[in-house]
Design an enzyme around this catalytic site. Structure first.
Site, PDB file in Angstrom:
ATOM      1  N   SER A 182      24.481 -58.712  23.951  1.00 30.79           N
ATOM      2  CA  SER A 182      23.479 -59.778  23.934  1.00 30.79           C
ATOM      3  C   SER A 182      22.336 -59.554  24.914  1.00 30.79           C
ATOM      4  O   SER A 182      21.269 -60.119  24.744  1.00 30.79           O
ATOM      5  CB  SER A 182      24.144 -61.116  24.219  1.00 30.79           C
ATOM      6  OG  SER A 182      24.846 -61.065  25.441  1.00 30.79           O
ATOM      7  N   HIS A 210      26.175 -61.962  17.918  1.00 31.16           N
ATOM      8  CA  HIS A 210      24.759 -61.673  17.672  1.00 31.16           C
ATOM      9  C   HIS A 210      24.549 -60.848  16.407  1.00 31.16           C
ATOM     10  O   HIS A 210      23.413 -60.509  16.079  1.00 31.16           O
ATOM     11  CB  HIS A 210      24.137 -60.939  18.864  1.00 31.16           C
ATOM     12  CG  HIS A 210      23.755 -61.856  19.977  1.00 31.16           C
ATOM     13  ND1 HIS A 210      22.604 -62.601  19.965  1.00 31.16           N
ATOM     14  CD2 HIS A 210      24.401 -62.178  21.122  1.00 31.16           C
ATOM     15  CE1 HIS A 210      22.539 -63.334  21.069  1.00 31.16           C
ATOM     16  NE2 HIS A 210      23.617 -63.090  21.786  1.00 31.16           N
ATOM     17  N   LYS A 241      24.414 -69.252  16.412  1.00 30.73           N
ATOM     18  CA  LYS A 241      23.211 -68.441  16.545  1.00 30.73           C
ATOM     19  C   LYS A 241      22.490 -68.397  15.197  1.00 30.73           C
ATOM     20  O   LYS A 241      21.833 -69.364  14.845  1.00 30.73           O
ATOM     21  CB  LYS A 241      23.580 -67.083  17.123  1.00 30.73           C
ATOM     22  CG  LYS A 241      23.966 -67.255  18.595  1.00 30.73           C
ATOM     23  CD  LYS A 241      24.518 -66.051  19.286  1.00 30.73           C
ATOM     24  CE  LYS A 241      24.735 -66.388  20.761  1.00 30.73           C
ATOM     25  NZ  LYS A 241      25.834 -65.652  21.371  1.00 30.73           N
TER      26      LYS A 241
HETATM   27  C1  PLP Z   1      26.764 -66.308  22.362  1.00 27.96           C
HETATM   28  C2  PLP Z   1      27.941 -65.428  22.410  1.00 27.96           C
HETATM   29  C3  PLP Z   1      29.224 -65.973  22.370  1.00 27.96           C
HETATM   30  C4  PLP Z   1      29.457 -67.444  22.435  1.00 27.96           C
HETATM   31  O1  PLP Z   1      29.118 -68.075  21.243  1.00 27.96           O
HETATM   32  P1  PLP Z   1      28.878 -69.664  21.253  1.00 27.96           P
HETATM   33  O2  PLP Z   1      29.053 -70.038  19.832  1.00 27.96           O
HETATM   34  O3  PLP Z   1      27.504 -69.888  21.784  1.00 27.96           O
HETATM   35  O4  PLP Z   1      29.916 -70.244  22.142  1.00 27.96           O
HETATM   36  C5  PLP Z   1      30.297 -65.100  22.317  1.00 27.96           C
HETATM   37  N1  PLP Z   1      30.116 -63.767  22.339  1.00 27.96           N
HETATM   38  C6  PLP Z   1      28.894 -63.217  22.381  1.00 27.96           C
HETATM   39  C7  PLP Z   1      28.755 -61.732  22.380  1.00 27.96           C
HETATM   40  C8  PLP Z   1      27.770 -64.026  22.439  1.00 27.96           C
HETATM   41  O5  PLP Z   1      26.570 -63.475  22.507  1.00 27.96           O
END
Ligand code: PLP
Length: 401
Positions: A182, A210, A241
């Site tokens: 990320s 992502h 996301k």
């Molecule tokens: C954003 C993210 C999460 C968490 O996801 P949420 O639905 O926002 O809790 C988990 N792993 C990665 C790699 C992320 O980028």
């Protein structure tokens, strides 16, 4: 009067202020959009994970409203007691079909999906082999599992192999990587790690937060992107996301999913999604299946903006995705760059330690399918201006418009 036992927290904050690292929360005045108003300032928004612009999509909004009217605002229970509605089951069937797995389970977030899965599937006797840049929720899950955690340098498959080689033959292991990282926007070493999992009999897990809605056919993620169907035992995705709503899920075998129904602690002990959220996610899956051109638009924008930053002369690291970091090194400089961009009408957050390593501070940008060319060019112009002003760009302005 009683002395404040939390006074040390104030001292920590003072120290952050002195280092230029104290941050106020940026507040959106309206919706999460590509062009929006933040702290009463009109900005091109390069800070969200709203890859496909679905946070405000009319179809998703309509389905959510419909479901609010027919099924109410909450579930009033955790899933295993009385908080499972037919719409939760429908979403899980849809996710399993989408990911081409036997089954899927939805959690409240991607964070709880990772933490709840890693901590319940592994135990004290087991070993977790984990990329050093894996998401915090994987690290927390690994710690909660009480398994031995073996971290390998980022994408260093030879190092992961060396770890596996010195373990006893019968050792149960989990090999785990993010699909897309990320903070750098690069892809995990998934194909090679799958080979290791085959060779050493390890459990293979990928966190595609992502990558969901971004990579693979119709946004099915990195397993689809690399053609690895059937070789990754545990696929985690997020609904927060690209999907535009909220939640996380695990896709895999029927027995994995049923085990998580019985043992994953966020599933057992935290209330399920409002039905409107489940309905929103189902609508998003309909869109991914019916309008994959949304994803094409995301990638066209990503290529345009990334190339623009590179031509300007910024260090964009090793990105292979719509996440493009502008790496400046010093954390205070990254915050300064972010603040000056904001003055110029561009919202791109500065990110420093502990989210990224010391000396690797950056402004992170994420484009979406809904940015217009004009908005992206406006942002590039702002980067050019502020980059040279702060001495990050040496010979500024030498890029085609
Ligand atoms: C954003 C993210 C999460 C968490 O996801 P949420 O639905 O926002 O809790 C988990 N792993 C990665 C790699 C992320 O980028």
């Amino acid at each position: 009067m009683r002395p404040d036992p939390l006074a040390y927290l104030g001292q920590e904050l003072d120290s952050l202020r002195q280092q230029g690292l104290y941050r106020c929360l940026r507040v959106l005045d309206g919706e999460q959009r590509a062009h929006t108003s933040v702290d009463h300032t009109s900005v091109v928004n390069l800070s969200s994970n709203n890859y496909l612009g679905l946070t405000t999509h009319p179809l998703l909004r309509e389905r959510a409203l419909e479901t609010l009217r027919t099924l109410g605002v909450g579930t009033g229970s955790v899933r295993p007691i009385a908080g499972t509605m037919e719409i939760h089951m429908e979403l899980e069937r849809r996710l399993a079909r989408f990911k081409k797995t036997e089954a899927a389970v939805v959690f409240q977030s991607g964070f709880t999906a990772n933490a709840g899965t890693v901590s319940s599937v592994l135990g004290r006797e087991d070993v977790i082999v984990s990329d050093e840049l894996n998401h915090a929720s994987i690290i927390d899950g690994a710690r909660l599992s009480r398994a031995t955690i073996e971290v390998f340098p980022h994408k260093d498959v030879a190092a992961a192999r060396a770890i596996l080689q010195r373990l006893p033959r019968q050792q149960r292991t989990l090999i785990i990587t993010d699909g897309v990282f990320s903070m750098d926007g690069d892809l995990g070493a998934l194909p090679d790690l799958c080979d290791l999992a085959d060779e050493f009999g390890g459990i293979m897990m990928v966190d595609d937060a992502h990558a969901s809605g971004v990579f693979g056919r119709n946004g099915r993620g990195t397993v689809d992107h690399f053609g690895l169907h059937g070789r990754v035992d545990i696929q985690v995705g997020t609904l927060s996301k690209a999907i535009g709503a909220l939640g996380g899920y695990v896709a895999g075998s029927r027995s994995l999913i049923e085990f998580l129904f019985h043992r994953a602690r966020p599933f057992l002990f935290s209330t399920s999604h409002p039905p409107s959220v489940a309905a929103t996610c189902i609508a998003a899956l309909d869109l991914l299946e019916q309008q994959p051109e949304l994803i094409d638009r995301l990638w066209e924008n990503a290529r345009f903006f990334k190339t623009g930053l590179q031509v300007l002369g910024f260090d964009t690291g090793v990105s292979e995705s719509p996440i493009t970091p502008v790496i400046v090194g010093d954390a205070a400089l990254a915050m300064k760059l972010s603040d000056r961009l904001f003055d110029e009408g561009v919202f791109a957050q500065g990110i420093g330690f502990p989210t990224v390593a010391k000396g690797k501070a950056r402004v992170r940008t994420i484009v979406t399918a809904t940015h217009t060319r004009e908005e992206l060019q406006f942002a590039l112009d702002a980067f050019a201006k502020v980059g040279s002003e702060l001495g990050i760009l040496k010979d500024a302005g030498a890029y085609p418009t």
